[in-house]
Write an enzyme that holds these catalytic residues in place. Sequence first.
Site, PDB file in Angstrom:
ATOM      1  CB  ALA A  10      -0.898   0.010   1.232  1.00 18.20           C
TER       2      ALA A  10
ATOM      3  CG  HIS B 269       2.889   0.898   7.594  1.00 19.78           C
ATOM      4  ND1 HIS B 269       4.058   0.594   8.243  1.00 19.78           N
ATOM      5  CD2 HIS B 269       3.260   1.505   6.448  1.00 19.78           C
ATOM      6  CE1 HIS B 269       5.083   0.996   7.529  1.00 19.78           C
ATOM      7  NE2 HIS B 269       4.636   1.557   6.421  1.00 19.78           N
ATOM      8  CD  GLU B 270       0.769   2.220   3.706  1.00 20.36           C
ATOM      9  OE1 GLU B 270       1.374   3.281   3.466  1.00 20.36           O
ATOM     10  OE2 GLU B 270       1.346   1.107   3.690  1.00 20.36           O
TER      11      GLU B 270
HETATM   12  N1  PHE Z   1       5.765   3.548   1.310  1.00 23.85           N
HETATM   13  C1  PHE Z   1       4.978   2.355   1.241  1.00 23.85           C
HETATM   14  C2  PHE Z   1       4.809   1.891   2.669  1.00 23.85           C
HETATM   15  O1  PHE Z   1       5.694   1.550   3.354  1.00 23.85           O
HETATM   16  C3  PHE Z   1       5.585   1.245   0.477  1.00 23.85           C
HETATM   17  C4  PHE Z   1       5.745   1.496  -0.981  1.00 23.85           C
HETATM   18  C5  PHE Z   1       6.976   1.812  -1.492  1.00 23.85           C
HETATM   19  C6  PHE Z   1       4.657   1.404  -1.827  1.00 23.85           C
HETATM   20  C7  PHE Z   1       7.159   2.026  -2.830  1.00 23.85           C
HETATM   21  C8  PHE Z   1       4.847   1.596  -3.162  1.00 23.85           C
HETATM   22  C9  PHE Z   1       6.076   1.899  -3.657  1.00 23.85           C
HETATM   23  O2  PHE Z   1       3.786   1.905   3.205  1.00 23.85           O
HETATM   24 ZN    ZN Z   2       5.680   2.558   5.036  1.00 21.36          ZN
END
Ligand code: PHE
Ligand code: ZN
Length: 873
Positions: free
Chosen positions: A267, A302-303
């Site tokens: 995600a 998390h998100e």
């Molecule tokens: N940043 C996202 C997460 O850790 C992960 C992610 C990285 C999604 C790169 C897509 C592309 O929640």
């Molecule tokens: Zn993350």
Amino acid sequence: MRTDMPQTFYLKDYQNPPFTVDQIHLDFDIFDGKTIVTATTAYKKNHDGDLPLILNGEHLDLISVKIDGALLTKDQDYQLDDKILTLPCPAQDSFRLEIVTEINPEKNTRLDGLYQSGGTYCTQCEAQGFRCITYFQDRPDVMTYFTVRITADEKTCPVLLSNGNLTHTGKAADGRHYTVWEDPIAKPCYLFALVAGDLVHIADTFKTMSGKNVDLRICVREGDQDQCHFAMKALKDSMKWDEEKYGREYDLDLFNIVAVSDFNMGAMENKSLNIFNTALVLAQPETATDRDFERVEAVIAHEYFHNWTGNRITCRDWFQLSLKEGLTVFRDQCFSGDMNSHAVQRIDDVDLLRRMQFPEDSGPLAHPVRPDNYIEINNFYTVTVYEKGSEVIRMQHTLLGDETFRKATDLYFERHDEQAVTCEDFVKCMEDASGEDLSQFFLWYTQAGTPALNAVTNYDAGTKTFSITLRQSLADTPGQTNKKPMHIPVRFGLIGPDGQDLIDETILHLKQAEQTFTFDNIDEKPVPSILRGFSAPVKLSTDLSNDDLRFLMVNDTDGFNRWESGQIYALRVLNEAIDASEKDQDFDLPQDFIDSYGSLLAQAFDTDCDKALLTRALSLPDITVIGQHRSNVNPQAIDNVRREIITELVEKHGDALRKIYQDNRSAGAFINSFEARSKRALQNFVLGLLGTAKHENAVSWAKTQYDAANNMTDRLAALSALCQTDSSERSEALAHYYDTFKTHQLAMDKWFNVQASAGRDQIMDDLALLITHDDFTYTTPNRVRSVFSAFGMLNPAKFHDESGAGYDFLTDAIIKLNGINPQIASRLVTPLRDWKRYSPDRQEKMRACLERIAETPNLSDNVFEIVSKSLKA
Ligand code: PHE
Ligand code: ZN
């Protein structure tokens, strides 16, 4: 082998962006087959000299460039290659650049930038997808204010979303319509998002701690709405938790989640418009397992948590990725512990760390939590950056204590809001709030490798003193030698013969290569409990006897160490058995071990039994974990010995196991409480054990359970047990499952997964059928993972078959995917990276596969980096 060496990027080369951006307006005109993007950007010079403006751009058709309204000419006014647009330093300090590009989302199988998933247009910009939308300084320290206008056909794309607040909507010519979005909070371009498609949503609201109402939406394809309610509850729980635990309030009036079927990762935390893999949103008992529910809850959290740890405060550069990921994983782990069980959460998190991160940390791709160089940043979204990164935050929490840690995070949020910062900036807040000196601790960010920690203990009955000598060492890793001793916090207790703690639990601060800690007035010989709660990500070895371990399994007040002692004990026994089998010697399973397993089983009949914990205690270390304690690994041989031991345990404890299975059989309506899930876990663990032991009842019980199942947890556990066999029940259940779930993508992923991870002798034939099946496709990452990652990561005994057929099967897929989706191709290399750890014949075959990949024409930077580093080590 590629001769053009791709560029390596170094942390030491960091420089401030030569131009800053005051604001950007993006205009998307979406047509079937092409999308026109007009980016109008207000730049400001950010340096004294005359550095050029260098803009990243890939997979773009450049239509026009204007500066302050004047059209520029290629080669004369700017330079262009397939990665960079270079504009000589403009004379004015502030200027407006208007860039028009054309892109083709319908043809984008890489799944970064703008692409289509099941008819829905969506974006993925982290880490460097924004450069596939328009030319821009694609780096996280360029934060700015975005406004976005989206125009598309009203019939096919009734829903048009972007970040921030919706400010205008209206009709355009030819049945088209538009929306305009304004994000009031500055952000880096990797957090930009757009969604356009035919979606429905469920809605709710959340009242924040200051009394503001936030509209919450989860947008999915028609028909999927009913599967979103659990995710919505998780979102509201997360919002509340972040207010209570960190004082963080949501900052906008709207929060959108969109689920898409084609997604490279789990995600993405785009500002106010999170985009999710459907696998981490949709959950209902008929199609999602208990484990799926837990993952949905964790990833939603998390998100959401990224809104403060990642978005409001972001990373200065991609070397700092763990600044947001380590911290956010730590936060989601604590949240999940609060929502479910802390002891179980810790065990599962440590188990993941050991199975995935420890091998990475000792293999050819070992890198620090903060890497200092990379070729392709997408290769650094690793278990080291995420999971070890979380351990590094957890240790700071341990060192500061809960209250001071909270003061330190308050300071962090206050000091760095709306900034792009470094790991040093974070640790400085920890230091300033606590007065602690964390300079040695910072080595956890910069030194790769898992420290080995050895403990030697001594009790002197005469002086009534107990002492423990701790030694640490850190092996060389690629590019790093002669490492310095780290600051290792070792949570520690002493337990008396009556099972009571003899001292208040304490933290031993190991800072030198070797240190001795002494405790006086210890009247009786105690058993030490070392590294409680796994207080540091190290490989601990001790001089504890098997008797000590069995004592701790029962008496340790720390739930984690009770489990850990049992695992160490089992590992010792397993390793002895494997040693014996390698030497063709007989091995008798020690009676103490059989008895201690029996005592564990007996706990199942206690009324207050924690069945989730018990299930973990009963699980023997798996092939991957055992393999880490051996050299010249032969996974097939390990699997055989492990099965023999399980078979003997099942023979010896057959009655207890039968009774546990029957007592815990699901009956009646489905319940989704922690207790009910724990009961199912125990039931299904026992079924799996009987299956592994080829117990006479295994197939019939599994089939009965399959036929009676009213939830996916029980159904899949039964199907999985049947899939290990060559029975008619297996084919019947697989056919029934297919008929029942063929229109449900996520359930069908499980159908592929359960077959690809089965330890059947016919596995290569099964796999051949799976990848030629009508429902198989290389363009949907979930489906690819359901076959290739399941086989490569979850089926070690068959993947490492001595014929090498498993290696070839994976290699063919990697080569094929290299041209379709390089990020996914590169991740699939993981089970081949550690080729040097296996038996010589296997090493040879794995190396040949890596070389075959290396010789692939048009090898992507992603795959090149992993394969070349694996071969070099
Ligand atoms: N940043 C996202 C997460 O850790 C992960 C992610 C990285 C999604 C790169 C897509 C592309 O929640
Ligand atoms: Zn993350």
